[in-house]
Design a protein around this motif. Structure first.
Motif, PDB file in Angstrom:
ATOM      1  N   GLU A 255       0.829  -1.215   0.000  1.00 38.97           N
ATOM      2  CA  GLU A 255       0.000   0.000   0.000  1.00 38.97           C
ATOM      3  C   GLU A 255       0.861   1.261   0.000  1.00 38.97           C
ATOM      4  N   TYR A 256       1.862   1.283   0.858  1.00 38.68           N
ATOM      5  CA  TYR A 256       2.692   2.483   0.971  1.00 38.68           C
ATOM      6  C   TYR A 256       3.636   2.638  -0.221  1.00 38.68           C
ATOM      7  N   LEU A 257       4.130   1.539  -0.744  1.00 39.22           N
ATOM      8  CA  LEU A 257       5.005   1.629  -1.907  1.00 39.22           C
ATOM      9  C   LEU A 257       4.231   2.079  -3.146  1.00 39.22           C
ATOM     10  N   ILE A 258       3.019   1.573  -3.311  1.00 42.55           N
ATOM     11  CA  ILE A 258       2.184   1.995  -4.442  1.00 42.55           C
ATOM     12  C   ILE A 258       1.832   3.477  -4.320  1.00 42.55           C
ATOM     13  N   LYS A 259       1.532   3.907  -3.099  1.00 42.13           N
ATOM     14  CA  LYS A 259       1.238   5.322  -2.883  1.00 42.13           C
ATOM     15  C   LYS A 259       2.455   6.181  -3.213  1.00 42.13           C
ATOM     16  N   ALA A 260       3.640   5.716  -2.830  1.00 41.50           N
ATOM     17  CA  ALA A 260       4.872   6.442  -3.159  1.00 41.50           C
ATOM     18  C   ALA A 260       5.050   6.539  -4.665  1.00 41.50           C
ATOM     19  N   SER A 261       4.753   5.460  -5.379  1.00 48.36           N
ATOM     20  CA  SER A 261       4.873   5.447  -6.836  1.00 48.36           C
ATOM     21  C   SER A 261       3.908   6.447  -7.468  1.00 48.36           C
ATOM     22  N   GLN A 262       2.703   6.502  -6.965  1.00 46.13           N
ATOM     23  CA  GLN A 262       1.701   7.437  -7.493  1.00 46.13           C
ATOM     24  C   GLN A 262       2.118   8.889  -7.275  1.00 46.13           C
ATOM     25  N   LEU A 263       2.598   9.187  -6.075  1.00 47.70           N
ATOM     26  CA  LEU A 263       3.037  10.549  -5.767  1.00 47.70           C
ATOM     27  C   LEU A 263       4.246  10.941  -6.610  1.00 47.70           C
ATOM     28  N   LEU A 264       5.158   9.990  -6.793  1.00 47.32           N
ATOM     29  CA  LEU A 264       6.340  10.263  -7.597  1.00 47.32           C
ATOM     30  C   LEU A 264       5.955  10.573  -9.030  1.00 47.32           C
ATOM     31  N   ALA A 265       4.978   9.834  -9.566  1.00 45.04           N
ATOM     32  CA  ALA A 265       4.510  10.067 -10.935  1.00 45.04           C
ATOM     33  C   ALA A 265       3.891  11.452 -11.088  1.00 45.04           C
ATOM     34  N   GLU A 266       3.389  11.996  -9.979  1.00 42.82           N
ATOM     35  CA  GLU A 266       2.798  13.341  -9.995  1.00 42.82           C
ATOM     36  C   GLU A 266       3.842  14.435  -9.797  1.00 42.82           C
ATOM     37  N   GLY A 267       5.095  14.026  -9.609  1.00 37.11           N
ATOM     38  CA  GLY A 267       6.178  15.007  -9.474  1.00 37.11           C
ATOM     39  C   GLY A 267       6.525  15.375  -8.053  1.00 37.11           C
ATOM     40  N   ASN A 268       6.072  14.593  -7.097  1.00 40.96           N
ATOM     41  CA  ASN A 268       6.364  14.882  -5.689  1.00 40.96           C
ATOM     42  C   ASN A 268       7.590  14.098  -5.234  1.00 40.96           C
ATOM     43  N   LYS A 269       8.655  14.819  -4.866  1.00 40.76           N
ATOM     44  CA  LYS A 269       9.855  14.174  -4.348  1.00 40.76           C
ATOM     45  C   LYS A 269      10.759  15.216  -3.727  1.00 40.76           C
ATOM     46  N   MET A 270      11.832  14.770  -3.066  1.00 41.10           N
ATOM     47  CA  MET A 270      12.766  15.675  -2.403  1.00 41.10           C
ATOM     48  C   MET A 270      13.849  16.158  -3.365  1.00 41.10           C
ATOM     49  N   GLY A 271      13.595  16.134  -4.642  1.00 36.74           N
ATOM     50  CA  GLY A 271      14.609  16.500  -5.629  1.00 36.74           C
ATOM     51  C   GLY A 271      15.135  17.914  -5.467  1.00 36.74           C
ATOM     52  N   GLU A 272      16.406  18.083  -5.741  1.00 34.77           N
ATOM     53  CA  GLU A 272      17.066  19.383  -5.740  1.00 34.77           C
ATOM     54  C   GLU A 272      17.583  19.660  -7.152  1.00 34.77           C
ATOM     55  N   PRO A 273      17.625  20.922  -7.564  1.00 41.73           N
ATOM     56  CA  PRO A 273      18.048  21.216  -8.946  1.00 41.73           C
ATOM     57  C   PRO A 273      19.522  20.977  -9.222  1.00 41.73           C
ATOM     58  N   TYR A 274      20.378  21.013  -8.175  1.00 37.79           N
ATOM     59  CA  TYR A 274      21.815  20.947  -8.407  1.00 37.79           C
ATOM     60  C   TYR A 274      22.479  19.669  -7.925  1.00 37.79           C
ATOM     61  N   TYR A 275      21.797  18.859  -7.133  1.00 41.00           N
ATOM     62  CA  TYR A 275      22.432  17.643  -6.616  1.00 41.00           C
ATOM     63  C   TYR A 275      21.354  16.629  -6.258  1.00 41.00           C
ATOM     64  N   GLU A 276      21.768  15.365  -6.127  1.00 43.84           N
ATOM     65  CA  GLU A 276      20.848  14.310  -5.725  1.00 43.84           C
ATOM     66  C   GLU A 276      20.725  14.312  -4.211  1.00 43.84           C
ATOM     67  N   ALA A 277      19.510  14.476  -3.725  1.00 43.63           N
ATOM     68  CA  ALA A 277      19.280  14.534  -2.282  1.00 43.63           C
ATOM     69  C   ALA A 277      19.478  13.165  -1.652  1.00 43.63           C
ATOM     70  N   PHE A 278      19.919  13.149  -0.387  1.00 46.73           N
ATOM     71  CA  PHE A 278      20.028  11.893   0.337  1.00 46.73           C
ATOM     72  C   PHE A 278      18.647  11.248   0.424  1.00 46.73           C
ATOM     73  N   ASP A 279      18.582   9.954   0.152  1.00 44.79           N
ATOM     74  CA  ASP A 279      17.332   9.188   0.248  1.00 44.79           C
ATOM     75  C   ASP A 279      16.244   9.690  -0.696  1.00 44.79           C
ATOM     76  N   GLU A 280      16.639  10.453  -1.706  1.00 46.69           N
ATOM     77  CA  GLU A 280      15.695  10.824  -2.755  1.00 46.69           C
ATOM     78  C   GLU A 280      15.233   9.543  -3.439  1.00 46.69           C
ATOM     79  N   VAL A 281      13.932   9.392  -3.630  1.00 45.81           N
ATOM     80  CA  VAL A 281      13.404   8.131  -4.154  1.00 45.81           C
ATOM     81  C   VAL A 281      13.249   8.210  -5.673  1.00 45.81           C
ATOM     82  N   PHE A 282      13.531   7.087  -6.333  1.00 45.86           N
ATOM     83  CA  PHE A 282      13.376   6.971  -7.781  1.00 45.86           C
ATOM     84  C   PHE A 282      12.464   5.784  -8.079  1.00 45.86           C
ATOM     85  N   GLU A 283      11.823   5.837  -9.224  1.00 45.44           N
ATOM     86  CA  GLU A 283      10.831   4.823  -9.565  1.00 45.44           C
ATOM     87  C   GLU A 283      11.418   3.410  -9.564  1.00 45.44           C
TER      88      GLU A 283
END
Length: 256
Positions: free
Chosen positions: A208-236
């Motif tokens: 349930e939680y992993l699927i929800k994470a996938s849905q949110l990620l597809a909508e563009g929600n993440k801890m991404g930074e423009p200049y570097y990869e954030a610690f524990d930033e999640v990828f699909e």
């Protein structure tokens, strides 16, 4: 004249040669101007010339410390953590900042509490108890200042990550849930909860939680930074890998 050349450079794209020439000219006129020197280091960093960028930044830090100031030092601590992954260097710089500014219990390093940087460095070094203590100190100071500690995403998230790494899953779950109550689109919190429930054998919850994470990620929600990869930033691909693991074993296996 130095101010004139510096201000002109600010209107030019940083990685360009023209920007560097104007900044160099400003420094020729005022060689001890720390801000000019620090900003010049940005150019080399953005061009990928990191050795030169750090040489210039280190010079700025030395000049700043001589004046008993920590502005350049604060930026270096931030850079060492997020760009260069020099965790020991980050801790050393933050400790020096605290030593130089003993009356300031909430020094900010390039937009983030300096103690947050130290906590994240401790976390990356596997010194989880120290990281938790550092983050709790930050949150206590914020509470004393009348701020809502729940708003400090990094302190709470990495405190939870530290508890999770120590196997203290219930403490981590409680923090993640408090963060989700404040920010229901916190993808990384859903992802980490999915991983915890996978470890504890609660497979349906994990899915349930992993699927929800996938849905949110597809909508563009993440801890991404423009200049570097954030610690524990999640990828699909990470979510997909964990979901595949859940689907490839009988549920009974997870309960053992």
């Amino acid at each position: 004249m130095a101010t004139y050349y510096h201000e002109i450079s600010m209107f030019l794209y940083q990685p360009t040669e023209m920007h560097r020439r104007y900044k160099d000219t400003a420094l020729l006129i005022k060689p001890d101007h720390v801000e000019y020197r620090q900003r010049l280091s940005y150019l080399y960093k953005k061009r990928g010339e990191h050795i030169e960028a750090m040489r210039i930044l280190n010079e700025a830090v030395e000049r700043d410390i001589e004046k008993n100031k920590t502005f350049a030092l604060q930026y270096r601590a931030w850079s060492l953590l997020f760009f260069y992954r020099d965790y020991g260097g980050t801790i050393k710089d933050v400790d020096l900042i605290n030593e130089m500014e003993p009356r300031n219990d909430y020094t900010v390093c390039h937009g983030e509490p300096c103690a947050n940087l130290k906590g994240q460095a401790l976390y990356k070094l596997g010194r989880y108890r120290e990281a938790i203590e550092t983050f709790e100190e930050v949150l206590e100071v914020e509470k004393e200042k009348g701020w809502d500690p729940i708003d400090n995403l990094h302190a709470n998230f990495y405190r939870a990550r530290s508890y999770s790494e120590l196997g203290e899953h219930q403490k981590a779950i409680k923090i993640y849930n408090s963060q989700l109550a404040a920010n229901p689109q916190f993808t990384e919190a859903y992802f980490q909860l999915g991983k915890i429930y996978s470890k504890t054998g609660e497979i349906e919850k994990a899915q349930e939680y992993l699927i929800k994470a996938s849905q949110l990620l597809a909508e563009g929600n993440k801890m991404g930074e423009p200049y570097y990869e954030a610690f524990d930033e999640v990828f699909e691909y990470q979510i997909e890998e964990d979901l595949q693991k859940l689907n490839s074993f009988p549920k009974a296996d997870f309960k053992n």
